[in-house]
Structure formats: C-alpha cells, structure tokens
Design a protein around this motif. Sequence first.
Motif, mmCIF file in Angstrom:
data_model
loop_
_atom_site.group_PDB
_atom_site.id
_atom_site.type_symbol
_atom_site.label_atom_id
_atom_site.label_comp_id
_atom_site.label_asym_id
_atom_site.label_seq_id
_atom_site.Cartn_x
_atom_site.Cartn_y
_atom_site.Cartn_z
ATOM 1 N N GLU A 120 55.712 48.798 36.856
ATOM 2 C CA GLU A 120 55.009 48.646 38.129
ATOM 3 C C GLU A 120 55.989 48.136 39.181
ATOM 4 O OE1 GLU A 120 51.956 45.412 39.018
ATOM 5 O OE2 GLU A 120 50.672 47.115 38.521
ATOM 6 N N GLY A 121 56.227 48.928 40.197
ATOM 7 C CA GLY A 121 57.241 48.569 41.180
ATOM 8 C C GLY A 121 56.750 47.573 42.204
ATOM 9 N N GLY A 122 57.581 46.585 42.505
ATOM 10 C CA GLY A 122 57.302 45.676 43.613
ATOM 11 C C GLY A 122 56.378 44.518 43.313
ATOM 12 N N ALA A 123 55.705 44.517 42.166
ATOM 13 C CA ALA A 123 54.759 43.440 41.881
ATOM 14 C C ALA A 123 55.515 42.190 41.445
ATOM 15 C CB ALA A 123 53.772 43.866 40.801
ATOM 16 N N ARG A 124 55.199 41.074 42.061
ATOM 17 C CA ARG A 124 55.841 39.812 41.703
ATOM 18 C C ARG A 124 55.142 39.201 40.497
ATOM 19 N NH1 ARG A 124 59.236 36.249 44.132
ATOM 20 N NH2 ARG A 124 59.250 37.399 46.087
ATOM 21 N N VAL A 125 55.922 38.533 39.670
ATOM 22 C CA VAL A 125 55.384 37.825 38.516
ATOM 23 C C VAL A 125 55.635 36.339 38.708
ATOM 24 C CG1 VAL A 125 55.553 37.487 36.019
ATOM 25 C CG2 VAL A 125 55.791 39.784 36.988
ATOM 26 N N LEU A 126 54.594 35.548 38.576
ATOM 27 C CA LEU A 126 54.703 34.094 38.678
ATOM 28 C C LEU A 126 54.622 33.500 37.279
ATOM 29 C CD1 LEU A 126 52.374 33.324 41.738
ATOM 30 C CD2 LEU A 126 54.818 33.896 41.713
ATOM 31 N N LEU A 127 55.648 32.781 36.882
ATOM 32 C CA LEU A 127 55.684 32.136 35.577
ATOM 33 C C LEU A 127 55.273 30.678 35.748
ATOM 34 C CD1 LEU A 127 59.039 33.556 34.150
ATOM 35 C CD2 LEU A 127 56.747 34.575 34.130
ATOM 36 N N VAL A 128 54.120 30.335 35.195
ATOM 37 C CA VAL A 128 53.566 28.985 35.342
ATOM 38 C C VAL A 128 53.776 28.220 34.046
ATOM 39 C CG1 VAL A 128 51.507 27.618 35.839
ATOM 40 C CG2 VAL A 128 51.834 29.847 36.964
ATOM 41 N N ASP A 203 48.698 32.941 48.025
ATOM 42 C CA ASP A 203 48.996 34.063 48.913
ATOM 43 C C ASP A 203 49.674 35.194 48.147
ATOM 44 O OD1 ASP A 203 49.222 35.179 51.696
ATOM 45 O OD2 ASP A 203 51.357 35.106 51.177
ATOM 46 N N GLU A 204 50.573 34.833 47.220
ATOM 47 C CA GLU A 204 51.251 35.846 46.411
ATOM 48 C C GLU A 204 50.258 36.628 45.564
ATOM 49 O OE1 GLU A 204 54.785 36.642 45.905
ATOM 50 O OE2 GLU A 204 54.656 35.836 47.939
ATOM 51 N N VAL A 205 49.282 35.927 45.007
ATOM 52 C CA VAL A 205 48.295 36.576 44.144
ATOM 53 C C VAL A 205 47.346 37.442 44.964
ATOM 54 C CG1 VAL A 205 46.339 36.166 42.600
ATOM 55 C CG2 VAL A 205 48.430 34.802 42.362
ATOM 56 N N ARG A 206 46.850 36.903 46.066
ATOM 57 C CA ARG A 206 45.809 37.596 46.836
ATOM 58 C C ARG A 206 46.352 38.720 47.714
ATOM 59 N NH1 ARG A 206 42.794 31.949 48.540
ATOM 60 N NH2 ARG A 206 41.627 31.671 46.593
ATOM 61 N N SER A 207 47.487 38.489 48.346
ATOM 62 C CA SER A 207 47.968 39.496 49.288
ATOM 63 C C SER A 207 48.988 40.452 48.693
ATOM 64 C CB SER A 207 48.569 38.817 50.530
ATOM 65 O OG SER A 207 49.715 38.063 50.182
ATOM 66 N N ARG A 208 49.712 39.990 47.660
ATOM 67 C CA ARG A 208 50.758 40.835 47.087
ATOM 68 C C ARG A 208 50.464 41.235 45.646
ATOM 69 N NH1 ARG A 208 56.677 38.668 48.248
ATOM 70 N NH2 ARG A 208 57.038 40.681 47.246
ATOM 71 N N GLY A 209 49.343 40.792 45.113
ATOM 72 C CA GLY A 209 48.972 41.180 43.762
ATOM 73 C C GLY A 209 49.881 40.637 42.678
ATOM 74 N N ALA A 231 42.486 25.814 33.441
ATOM 75 C CA ALA A 231 42.700 25.049 34.667
ATOM 76 C C ALA A 231 43.069 25.955 35.830
ATOM 77 C CB ALA A 231 43.785 24.006 34.442
ATOM 78 N N LEU A 232 43.894 26.958 35.584
ATOM 79 C CA LEU A 232 44.280 27.882 36.656
ATOM 80 C C LEU A 232 43.082 28.700 37.133
ATOM 81 C CD1 LEU A 232 47.708 29.153 35.299
ATOM 82 C CD2 LEU A 232 47.350 27.840 37.401
ATOM 83 N N ARG A 233 42.331 29.234 36.189
ATOM 84 C CA ARG A 233 41.181 30.055 36.571
ATOM 85 C C ARG A 233 40.123 29.230 37.277
ATOM 86 N NH1 ARG A 233 41.059 33.634 30.960
ATOM 87 N NH2 ARG A 233 42.639 35.165 31.630
ATOM 88 N N ALA A 234 39.963 27.961 36.851
ATOM 89 C CA ALA A 234 39.014 27.079 37.536
ATOM 90 C C ALA A 234 39.443 26.828 38.968
ATOM 91 C CB ALA A 234 38.898 25.754 36.781
ATOM 92 N N GLY A 235 40.750 26.893 39.222
ATOM 93 C CA GLY A 235 41.266 26.718 40.576
ATOM 94 C C GLY A 235 41.348 28.009 41.358
ATOM 95 N N GLY A 236 40.810 29.080 40.802
ATOM 96 C CA GLY A 236 40.780 30.348 41.525
ATOM 97 C C GLY A 236 41.998 31.225 41.334
ATOM 98 N N VAL A 237 42.834 30.925 40.338
ATOM 99 C CA VAL A 237 44.039 31.713 40.092
ATOM 100 C C VAL A 237 43.820 32.626 38.884
ATOM 101 C CG1 VAL A 237 46.499 31.639 39.532
ATOM 102 C CG2 VAL A 237 45.505 29.889 41.020
ATOM 103 N N PRO A 238 43.795 33.936 39.061
ATOM 104 C CA PRO A 238 43.640 34.837 37.912
ATOM 105 C C PRO A 238 44.905 34.820 37.057
ATOM 106 C CG PRO A 238 44.074 36.094 39.907
ATOM 107 C CD PRO A 238 43.914 34.668 40.340
ATOM 108 N N VAL A 239 44.742 34.926 35.749
ATOM 109 C CA VAL A 239 45.866 34.851 34.819
ATOM 110 C C VAL A 239 45.918 36.118 33.979
ATOM 111 C CG1 VAL A 239 46.913 33.560 32.926
ATOM 112 C CG2 VAL A 239 45.682 32.331 34.735
ATOM 113 N N LEU A 240 47.107 36.734 33.928
ATOM 114 C CA LEU A 240 47.284 37.939 33.128
ATOM 115 C C LEU A 240 47.335 37.604 31.637
ATOM 116 C CD1 LEU A 240 47.914 41.032 33.117
ATOM 117 C CD2 LEU A 240 50.339 40.371 33.097
ATOM 118 N N GLY A 241 48.055 36.533 31.294
ATOM 119 C CA GLY A 241 48.218 36.157 29.893
ATOM 120 C C GLY A 241 49.273 35.075 29.773
#
Length: 269
Positions: A120-128, A203-209, A231-241
């Motif tokens: 998938e091109g251009g999608a940023r990945v956030l490592l938490v 912003d990264e999650v909502r606007s840039r996927g 905890a992340l999902r309770a704060g409104g952050v979707p998690v891939l895995g």
Amino acid sequence: MRWSGAGAGAAPEEAVAVGWRAAAGDLLLGSRCHGCRRPAWTLCTACRAALDAVRPRPARPVPCPAGFPPTWTAGPYDALARALVSAHKERSALGLTRVLGASLALAVLGLLDGHGLLDEGGARVLLVPVPSSRRAVRERGFDAGLALARAAARRLPAARAAPLLVPARRVADQSGLGAAEREANLAGAFRPGAGPGRRWAFDEVRSRGARVVVVDDVVTSGASLTEAVRALRAGGVPVLGAATVAATVRRHPPPSGAGPALPPGRQGV
C-alpha cells in the motif's frame, strides 16, 4: 511498503572484518556476544545468522485473552531471544537496539502483509510501544520499548514511533503470575497520554489513514498487548494489530477449555 534493511547474508570480506573486530574487542575490552558470550562486538556471526534465519509468524497466546489483537512475531522466545531481550532491557546493552529493532520491523511487515497492506503506497504506520513503568525507565536509564519502536520505524518507510500510551497506575511485577492474574494485574493499567503528540497521531489516522500497530519485545500471556489496544481504542484510536520481537512457545498441550490450539510452531503463551 518495502523492507529497507540490509540483507541477511554478509559478504565474505564483511565476515572477516566482523571477526577481526570481535577479536580486537575481546583483547582490549573483553567484549562478548550477548547471545552466547563468545568474543564479539554485540553479537557474534553465528548468533546473528541464527537470528536472521528466523521468519516472522502469527502469534496467539493459549489461553487467549478476550480482545487480543492480530499479532505477528519475529520468532520464538528461545534461548537466544531471551538472552538478547534481557541484555537490552536489563543490562542496557544499547548496541542491541538496532538488532532487535530490525527483528521487530520484520514482524510489522508480517502483520501488514497478513492484512494485504504490504504494497500500500503512501500509508504511514505508527508504532505504539507498550509503555514501560516510570520506575523501570528510571532504573534502566532509558525506555527500552520506545527505543525498539524507534529502531523498527527507521527500518520501515513511512513509519514512525508514536508513544501514545502512558502508565495509568502502578502494577505488580508480572513475574510468576499466571495468565488470568496477568490480565487482572494490567486491567486499566494504560491510558492515552496528553499533548501535541497525541493530536498529531489522531490527525495522521483520520486524515492520512495511518495504520496503528502496538509493539512490544515479547508476547507471553497477551495481557499487555490486549490492554494497550483497549486503551487506544477507548481513546478513539483504531488499531490494526500488534507486533513483537519474540513470542513464548507453549511446550505442552493446553488444558481442556483453554481455547483453540494453533498448528505446531505457531503457539504462544
């Protein structure tokens, strides 16, 4: 998204250079491989080859806690992985940060590939990273989990470490606790942190996927990863895995009713 690290194999002249550096290190400083204690800088050729030979795989603890995320691991928590993780975390062997970070990056790639997102091109990945306790960070002199997340992010294009979680309360030492006790011990242990970093991540999650992946060194009972995702999902952050450097391997069949078993070589506890 493609792997940006070096290949597993090394040229013959590079192997010779590694051997000379190891000998010099042992002669001058008594340097030893953190995996087998042979003379070497950080990691000997044999242990590095053993680490490079491992391939990422899905990991699922048995019994599996409710809410456990899809998780990939770079390999089993065997004697080599145990020695390296312990040296990095407990003895501040910072030379292992890049080594373990590379393994973690491979697990992240496995997770992305499992979801059909590898190209998938251009999608940023956030490592938490799963947050370390303040006491652990203070005693070790560094945040081992965040260090690994940053090292893995440097190996992946369009990836960034995002320490979005902080400890919400003190927890008991996990050593010696069973799966159910670990789950109870960590319930409500993490919460989203405040500040501009969290707003940036939203912003990264909502606007840039951006894809959010929780990372840790080892998955044992799955309680830490499960609580971090909650905890992340309770704060409104979707998690891939989630992705880890290693996963403990169950050596005995689970008791009746402990949950579905995975094929040999893919069982974690």
